[in-house]
Scaffold this motif. Structure first.
Motif: not given
Ligand code: NAD
Length: 333
Positions: A31-48, A67-78
């Motif tokens: 869990f992280i508090e940051s929003n996802l945006n262009e600056q924070t997307a790299a934090l997901a490197d290595g997560f699927r 996607a470049r960091g390996g993400v293959r699933l985007l789960l919306l909590r909305s």
């Protein structure tokens, strides 16, 4: 699966962890508090997988970076997915899953709460009582009974809203691209948008934000509304042109407004900003009207809805991992 959960509050952590435990704690949720945006997307490197909420940015550059960091699933909590570029996700091989169906009662009941509060001026009465002012002047409302209520968007939430309003003894008008038999059974009459605006004493918005619904309530629409009508928006801020709304309020044409969402809420809501200066002049002006009540996107915020959001998010994760599809997978149009 390892999931990076963006934009989390204590209640998200608790409900998601409980749902994960109930499904055998199969996933590692970070869990992280940051929003996802262009600056924070790299934090997901290595997560699927990553999970996001309504004010995260999943536009094309962000999705491509994920996607470049390996993400293959985007789960919306909305339910709403206006903040996600579905074409970019499909292009990048990212599956997008949402929570299509959580308690519509949470949002519909909140829309009714906003309506009753602005009509009977509960927000002003609350402040007056605290200051020892027991005058009633200025607090007069109107019976809802016998009025005409226009529902724009008669899907899951709009239908529940209509059902509750039917209990008040109102005439129901609906505007939608398709008619909902549940609403027809309640006696709702489907009409053109102009007719709904012209005839309704109350207009409540329950359409998703799409290019076709962007600023559906603009200056022209506001000018068509019945003088003194009440406008309720619990759907998405950009359905309403806030600057045009301010002009309609200044002219006295609109009777009252209840908003749970605001077009520029992204940098504003879900944070404690009580020691900061609000630099959004449109929002600040809206806050000055005595007949406007704004809440910070809390219509979904019930125990039942949060539990269902968490349950469905974990179920989506399980289905994706098992190679199953379900009704929550979003495809580009
Ligand atoms: P839904 O898909 O069941 O219903 C949406 C309805 O809008 C459908 O009947 C659809 O036909 C209609 N519609 C779509 N485009 C239209 C158009 N151009 N013109 C007229 N009608 C159109 O969705 P729902 O579950 O009822 O949710 C509605 C919206 O509520 C969501 O998209 C979301 O933006 C908002 N919402 C807000 C909160 C909150 O906390 N404030 C929480 C959940 C959902």
């Amino acid at each position: 699966m390892r999931v990076l959960v963006f934009d989390t509050k204590k209640y998200d952590r608790e409900t998601l962890q409980a749902a994960n435990r109930a499904h055998g704690a199969a996933h590692e949720l970070v869990f992280i508090e940051s929003n996802l945006n262009e600056q924070t997307a790299a934090l997901a490197d290595g997560f699927r997988a990553v999970s996001i909420f309504v004010n995260d940015d999943a536009s094309a550059p962000v999705v491509e970076r994920l996607a470049r960091g390996g993400v293959r699933l985007l789960l919306l909590r909305s339910t709403g997915f206006n903040h996600v570029d579905l074409s970019a996700a499909a292009r990048c091989g990212i599956t997008v899953m949402r929570v299509a169906n959580y308690s519509p009662y949470a949002v519909a009941e909140f829309a009714v709460a906003l309506l009753l509060a602005v009509n009977r001026k509960i927000h002003r009465a609350y402040n007056r009582m605290r200051e020892g002012n027991f005058l009633l002047d200025g607090l007069q409302g109107r019976d809802i009974h016998g009025k005409t209520v226009g529902v724009i968007g008669t899907g899951r939430i709009g239908a529940v809203f209509a059902q509750i309003m039917a209990g008040f003894g109102v005439t129901l008008l609906g505007y939608d691209v398709t008619s909902n038999p549940e609403c027809v059974r309640l006696g709702m009459r489907y009409v053109a948008l102009d007719e709904l605006l012209a005839q309704s004493d109350v207009v409540s918005l329950h359409v998703p934000l799409l290019p076709s619904t962007y600023h559906i309530i603009n200056a022209e629409a506001l000018a068509k509304m019945k003088p003194g009508a009440i406008l309720i928006n619990t759907s998405r801020g950009a359905l309403v042109d806030a600057e045009a709304l301010i002009e309609a309020l200044k002219s006295g044409r609109i009777g009252a407004v209840g908003l749970d969402v605001y077009e520029e809420e992204e940098g504003l809501f879900f944070r404690d900003r009580s020691d900061q200066i609000i630099t959004d002049d449109v929002f600040a002006r809206l806050m000055t009207f005595p007949n406007v009540l704004i809440t910070g996107h809390q219509a979904f915020f019930t125990h039942e809805a949060l539990t269902q959001i968490a349950e469905t998010t974990i179920r989506n994760l399980n289905d994706f991992e098992a190679g199953r599809t379900n009704e929550n997978v979003l495809h580009p149009h």
